[in-house]
Design a protein around this motif. Structure first.
Motif, PDB file in Angstrom:
ATOM      1  N   GLN A  36      -8.810  -5.285   1.517  1.00 13.13           N
ATOM      2  CA  GLN A  36      -7.673  -4.427   1.201  1.00 13.13           C
ATOM      3  C   GLN A  36      -8.017  -2.960   1.431  1.00 13.13           C
ATOM      4  OE1 GLN A  36      -6.792  -3.743  -2.978  1.00 13.13           O
ATOM      5  NE2 GLN A  36      -4.645  -4.282  -2.594  1.00 13.13           N
ATOM      6  N   LEU A  37      -9.205  -2.541   0.995  1.00 15.58           N
ATOM      7  CA  LEU A  37      -9.663  -1.167   1.176  1.00 15.58           C
ATOM      8  C   LEU A  37      -9.678  -0.788   2.657  1.00 15.58           C
ATOM      9  CD1 LEU A  37     -11.018   1.407  -0.114  1.00 15.58           C
ATOM     10  CD2 LEU A  37     -13.203   0.302   0.401  1.00 15.58           C
ATOM     11  N   LYS A  38     -10.089  -1.718   3.496  1.00 10.18           N
ATOM     12  CA  LYS A  38     -10.190  -1.441   4.926  1.00 10.18           C
ATOM     13  C   LYS A  38      -8.823  -1.191   5.545  1.00 10.18           C
ATOM     14  CE  LYS A  38     -12.821  -3.043   8.925  1.00 10.18           C
ATOM     15  NZ  LYS A  38     -13.748  -4.098   9.416  1.00 10.18           N
ATOM     16  N   ARG A  39      -7.789  -1.864   5.034  1.00  5.33           N
ATOM     17  CA  ARG A  39      -6.443  -1.723   5.591  1.00  5.33           C
ATOM     18  C   ARG A  39      -5.668  -0.565   4.967  1.00  5.33           C
ATOM     19  NH1 ARG A  39      -6.269  -7.237   4.289  1.00  5.33           N
ATOM     20  NH2 ARG A  39      -4.732  -6.759   2.674  1.00  5.33           N
ATOM     21  N   ALA A  40      -5.995  -0.237   3.726  1.00  2.00           N
ATOM     22  CA  ALA A  40      -5.204   0.712   2.946  1.00  2.00           C
ATOM     23  C   ALA A  40      -5.182   2.101   3.581  1.00  2.00           C
ATOM     24  CB  ALA A  40      -5.751   0.798   1.527  1.00  2.00           C
ATOM     25  N   CYS A  41      -4.135   2.840   3.277  1.00  3.24           N
ATOM     26  CA  CYS A  41      -4.011   4.242   3.697  1.00  3.24           C
ATOM     27  C   CYS A  41      -4.112   4.390   5.210  1.00  3.24           C
ATOM     28  CB  CYS A  41      -5.060   5.108   3.011  1.00  3.24           C
ATOM     29  SG  CYS A  41      -5.107   4.930   1.207  1.00  3.24           S
ATOM     30  N   GLY A  42      -3.549   3.419   5.919  1.00  3.39           N
ATOM     31  CA  GLY A  42      -3.568   3.481   7.371  1.00  3.39           C
ATOM     32  C   GLY A  42      -4.947   3.336   7.963  1.00  3.39           C
ATOM     33  N   GLY A  43      -5.883   2.779   7.203  1.00  3.12           N
ATOM     34  CA  GLY A  43      -7.244   2.621   7.695  1.00  3.12           C
ATOM     35  C   GLY A  43      -8.020   3.927   7.762  1.00  3.12           C
ATOM     36  N   LEU A  44      -7.552   4.963   7.053  1.00  2.32           N
ATOM     37  CA  LEU A  44      -8.195   6.271   7.127  1.00  2.32           C
ATOM     38  C   LEU A  44      -9.328   6.449   6.125  1.00  2.32           C
ATOM     39  CD1 LEU A  44      -4.981   8.453   7.537  1.00  2.32           C
ATOM     40  CD2 LEU A  44      -6.742   8.070   9.277  1.00  2.32           C
ATOM     41  N   LEU A  45      -9.418   5.598   5.123  1.00  3.23           N
ATOM     42  CA  LEU A  45     -10.472   5.748   4.119  1.00  3.23           C
ATOM     43  C   LEU A  45     -11.834   5.406   4.726  1.00  3.23           C
ATOM     44  CD1 LEU A  45      -8.755   4.113   1.007  1.00  3.23           C
ATOM     45  CD2 LEU A  45      -9.086   6.554   1.467  1.00  3.23           C
ATOM     46  N   PRO A  46     -12.903   6.033   4.249  1.00  3.23           N
ATOM     47  CA  PRO A  46     -14.256   5.755   4.767  1.00  3.23           C
ATOM     48  C   PRO A  46     -14.754   4.402   4.247  1.00  3.23           C
ATOM     49  CG  PRO A  46     -14.383   7.330   2.970  1.00  3.23           C
ATOM     50  CD  PRO A  46     -12.921   7.126   3.242  1.00  3.23           C
ATOM     51  N   TYR A  47     -14.373   3.359   4.928  1.00  3.37           N
ATOM     52  CA  TYR A  47     -14.651   2.003   4.447  1.00  3.37           C
ATOM     53  C   TYR A  47     -16.137   1.745   4.249  1.00  3.37           C
ATOM     54  CZ  TYR A  47     -15.138  -3.077   4.529  1.00  3.37           C
ATOM     55  OH  TYR A  47     -15.483  -4.368   4.234  1.00  3.37           O
ATOM     56  N   GLU A  48     -16.959   2.118   5.217  1.00  2.00           N
ATOM     57  CA  GLU A  48     -18.387   1.816   5.118  1.00  2.00           C
ATOM     58  C   GLU A  48     -19.017   2.480   3.899  1.00  2.00           C
ATOM     59  OE1 GLU A  48     -20.108  -0.339   6.799  1.00  2.00           O
ATOM     60  OE2 GLU A  48     -18.351  -0.872   8.007  1.00  2.00           O
ATOM     61  N   GLU A  49     -18.509   3.656   3.539  1.00  2.00           N
ATOM     62  CA  GLU A  49     -19.072   4.372   2.399  1.00  2.00           C
ATOM     63  C   GLU A  49     -18.585   3.822   1.062  1.00  2.00           C
ATOM     64  OE1 GLU A  49     -19.725   8.964   0.841  1.00  2.00           O
ATOM     65  OE2 GLU A  49     -19.101   8.526   2.883  1.00  2.00           O
ATOM     66  N   LEU A  50     -17.350   3.323   1.040  1.00  2.00           N
ATOM     67  CA  LEU A  50     -16.752   2.919  -0.229  1.00  2.00           C
ATOM     68  C   LEU A  50     -16.795   1.419  -0.496  1.00  2.00           C
ATOM     69  CD1 LEU A  50     -13.537   5.166  -0.283  1.00  2.00           C
ATOM     70  CD2 LEU A  50     -15.789   5.645  -1.270  1.00  2.00           C
ATOM     71  N   LYS A  51     -17.036   0.625   0.516  1.00  2.00           N
ATOM     72  CA  LYS A  51     -16.910  -0.823   0.333  1.00  2.00           C
ATOM     73  C   LYS A  51     -17.853  -1.377  -0.732  1.00  2.00           C
ATOM     74  CE  LYS A  51     -20.120  -2.212   4.038  1.00  2.00           C
ATOM     75  NZ  LYS A  51     -20.254  -2.966   5.303  1.00  2.00           N
ATOM     76  N   GLY A  52     -19.036  -0.783  -0.865  1.00  2.00           N
ATOM     77  CA  GLY A  52     -19.975  -1.276  -1.856  1.00  2.00           C
ATOM     78  C   GLY A  52     -19.663  -0.834  -3.270  1.00  2.00           C
ATOM     79  N   LEU A  53     -18.651   0.007  -3.443  1.00  2.00           N
ATOM     80  CA  LEU A  53     -18.314   0.531  -4.764  1.00  2.00           C
ATOM     81  C   LEU A  53     -17.123  -0.171  -5.396  1.00  2.00           C
ATOM     82  CD1 LEU A  53     -18.569   4.356  -3.925  1.00  2.00           C
ATOM     83  CD2 LEU A  53     -20.380   2.838  -4.743  1.00  2.00           C
ATOM     84  N   VAL A  54     -16.362  -0.949  -4.606  1.00  2.00           N
ATOM     85  CA  VAL A  54     -15.162  -1.565  -5.171  1.00  2.00           C
ATOM     86  C   VAL A  54     -15.550  -2.633  -6.181  1.00  2.00           C
ATOM     87  CG1 VAL A  54     -13.806  -1.080  -3.117  1.00  2.00           C
ATOM     88  CG2 VAL A  54     -14.998  -3.262  -3.308  1.00  2.00           C
ATOM     89  N   PRO A  55     -14.802  -2.756  -7.259  1.00  2.00           N
ATOM     90  CA  PRO A  55     -15.145  -3.723  -8.309  1.00  2.00           C
ATOM     91  C   PRO A  55     -14.765  -5.153  -7.935  1.00  2.00           C
ATOM     92  CG  PRO A  55     -13.146  -2.563  -8.887  1.00  2.00           C
ATOM     93  CD  PRO A  55     -13.651  -1.915  -7.632  1.00  2.00           C
ATOM     94  N   ASP A  56     -15.350  -6.069  -8.634  1.00  2.00           N
ATOM     95  CA  ASP A  56     -15.098  -7.489  -8.436  1.00  2.00           C
ATOM     96  C   ASP A  56     -14.168  -8.049  -9.507  1.00  2.00           C
ATOM     97  OD1 ASP A  56     -15.761 -10.151  -7.228  1.00  2.00           O
ATOM     98  OD2 ASP A  56     -16.610 -10.492  -9.219  1.00  2.00           O
ATOM     99  N   GLU A  57     -14.032  -7.294 -10.632  1.00  2.00           N
ATOM    100  CA  GLU A  57     -13.380  -7.858 -11.818  1.00  2.00           C
ATOM    101  C   GLU A  57     -11.878  -8.057 -11.684  1.00  2.00           C
ATOM    102  OE1 GLU A  57     -17.133  -5.841 -13.060  1.00  2.00           O
ATOM    103  OE2 GLU A  57     -15.439  -5.397 -11.742  1.00  2.00           O
ATOM    104  N   VAL A  58     -11.185  -7.146 -10.951  1.00  2.00           N
ATOM    105  CA  VAL A  58      -9.727  -7.218 -10.865  1.00  2.00           C
ATOM    106  C   VAL A  58      -9.280  -7.053  -9.420  1.00  2.00           C
ATOM    107  CG1 VAL A  58      -9.360  -6.303 -13.191  1.00  2.00           C
ATOM    108  CG2 VAL A  58      -9.479  -4.724 -11.263  1.00  2.00           C
ATOM    109  N   ALA A  59      -8.056  -7.495  -9.142  1.00  2.00           N
ATOM    110  CA  ALA A  59      -7.479  -7.324  -7.815  1.00  2.00           C
ATOM    111  C   ALA A  59      -6.985  -5.895  -7.650  1.00  2.00           C
ATOM    112  CB  ALA A  59      -6.322  -8.300  -7.611  1.00  2.00           C
ATOM    113  N   GLY A  60      -7.136  -5.358  -6.464  1.00  2.00           N
ATOM    114  CA  GLY A  60      -6.706  -3.996  -6.202  1.00  2.00           C
ATOM    115  C   GLY A  60      -5.222  -3.880  -5.964  1.00  2.00           C
TER     116      GLY A  60
END
Length: 428
Positions: free
Chosen positions: A48-72
């Motif tokens: 979801q992070l990779k697709r969000a915001c038109g794909g403009l977010l720095p996915y490689e930098e943020l992907k390891g920070l997203v939580p597992d506990e809840v759906a985004g």
């Protein structure tokens, strides 16, 4: 301890809420749970992070920070996300993991008024604690403000009703970022803003050099407790200013402008759109301390600032709100000041054409005044004599002339020319 003029001690920046415009907001939550916890959402959240915001977010930098506990959940709007939509926002997007953090970005074409303040008092080093900037970026983050930057798009942004070559980008990442607390989060916010800006300029094919992704952040106000045998408790607090001795500001500390020993500081943004310098009269017997009790009439603090391109009119607008611009205050040479005023501010404005276009310059001199007496029934007032007032005007003009002609100063660096002197404004 270096004294900072009272107006430089207040943090005036106001919070910038992320406004998600109602019409056209898209909200999405991926399947995989009811949001109450339990895990198993990491892979879906990353996709979801990779697709969000038109794909403009720095996915490689943020992907390891997203939580597992809840759906985004994603809420997004903007002309880059919704083709054909008439929106001032290029991107207005938030990815939220309820109770576990978020990543928010907003990018808008820079059309005055700006969504943040650009007054000298709010950009000067030492302006207040919990404020940071990044060398090489026009931008800032304050205690109550998310990281923001200004990015240039030389070829112009598409889909605007008039030519716009600059954009304002805000980013806030509220995730468990590795590193030193707030500084690490703010640095990640700046890095996210830069990558969003670079993504927009690339997508719009508007030219220019991509902004360098920052690797460090600078605290503009650092206090350190050090040993001091002369103090009552054996220690004292010193303020460290990262912009101490900035080359572009050294002209403010030369004897040719005002007598005495001066120490200058400046912002570290290295920007062609914004520059701020301040200087303080120092005690010749202790070059780390300001003059403890300047004589009445002494100029003990000065500042000089320039705003170019899209920031030029915005700066004037900011000062106009408080009647502190050349075109909003009538001449008041005989206005009295009340007992207890410790300094009188006089500013002088000019306008030039510089590398980034139309540019406003503002210098300020602060004349020291002592108390003239007070009792419980009356508050006394005093008015400068005509000679005193004329001398203050000459001081302000002298500072402006020195600032504009300093070979190492910002105006010369930015090839400013065709300068027009606009007038002065009393600050009392």
């Amino acid at each position: 301890m270096m004294r900072v003029p009272q107006r430089f001690r207040r943090t005036l920046l106001t919070a910038l809420p992320l406004v998600l415009i109602g019409g056209g907001v898209v909200v999405a939550a991926l399947d995989g749970g009811d949001g109450s916890g339990g895990g198993g959402h990491a892979a879906a959240n990353r996709a979801q992070l990779k697709r969000a915001c038109g794909g403009l977010l720095p996915y490689e930098e943020l992907k390891g920070l997203v939580p597992d506990e809840v759906a985004g959940e994603v809420a997004q709007y903007g002309t880059l996300l919704e083709p054909g939509q008439a929106s001032r926002s290029l991107v207005n997007c938030a990815v939220t993991w309820p109770g576990h953090g978020s990543a928010r970005v907003r990018a808008v074409p820079l059309i005055s008024p700006l969504p943040m303040s650009v007054e000298v008092e709010e950009v000067a080093a030492g302006g207040g604690d919990e404020e940071y900037e990044v060398p090489g970026l026009t931008g800032r983050v304050g205690k109550d403000t998310s990281p923001w930057i200004i990015a240039e798009c030389p070829g112009g942004l598409d889909g605007q009703v008039r030519a716009v070559q600059d954009m304002y980008v805000m980013a806030e990442v509220d995730l468990p970022v590795p590193g030193k607390g707030e500084q690490a989060r703010n640095l990640t916010g700046f890095r996210t803003a830069v990558q969003v800006a670079n993504g927009i300029t690339a997508r719009q094919k508007c030219g220019g050099t991509p902004l360098a992704v920052p690797t460090r952040i600078v605290d503009t106000y650092e206090e350190h407790t050090v040993a001091d045998p002369d103090s009552v408790d054996g220690e004292t607090t010193r303020v460290e200013k990262p912009g101490l001795g900035a080359r572009k500001c050294r002209g403010l500390s030369k004897r040719s402008i005002f007598p005495g020993t001066w120490v200058a500081t400046g912002d570290l943004q290295d920007s062609r759109l914004l520059s701020v310098c301040t200087a303080t009269l120092m005690d010749p017997d202790d070059p780390t301390e300001p003059v403890p009790s300047p004589e009445d009439g002494t100029i003990a603090d000065v500042s000089a600032a320039s705003w170019a391109g899209p920031l030029s009119s915005a700066a004037v607008d900011q000062y106009d709100i408080t009647d502190r611009t050349f075109d909003s205050t009538e001449e008041r040479r005989t206005t009295a000041f009340t007992d207890g005023a410790d300094q009188l501010e006089l500013t002088f404005w000019s306008r030039s054409t510089c590398t980034a276009g139309n540019t406003y310059h503002r210098v300020a001199v602060y004349r020291h005044e002592s108390s003239y007496g007070y009792d419980e029934q009356d508050t006394y007032e005093r008015t400068l004599t005509e000679a005193e007032r004329s001398e203050l005007s000459r001081d302000a003009r002298k500072l402006m002339d020195g600032y504009l002609t300093d070979p190492d100063g910002w105006p010369r660096q930015q090839r400013c020319h065709d300068t027009e002197f606009l007038g002065e404004v009393q600050g009392w």
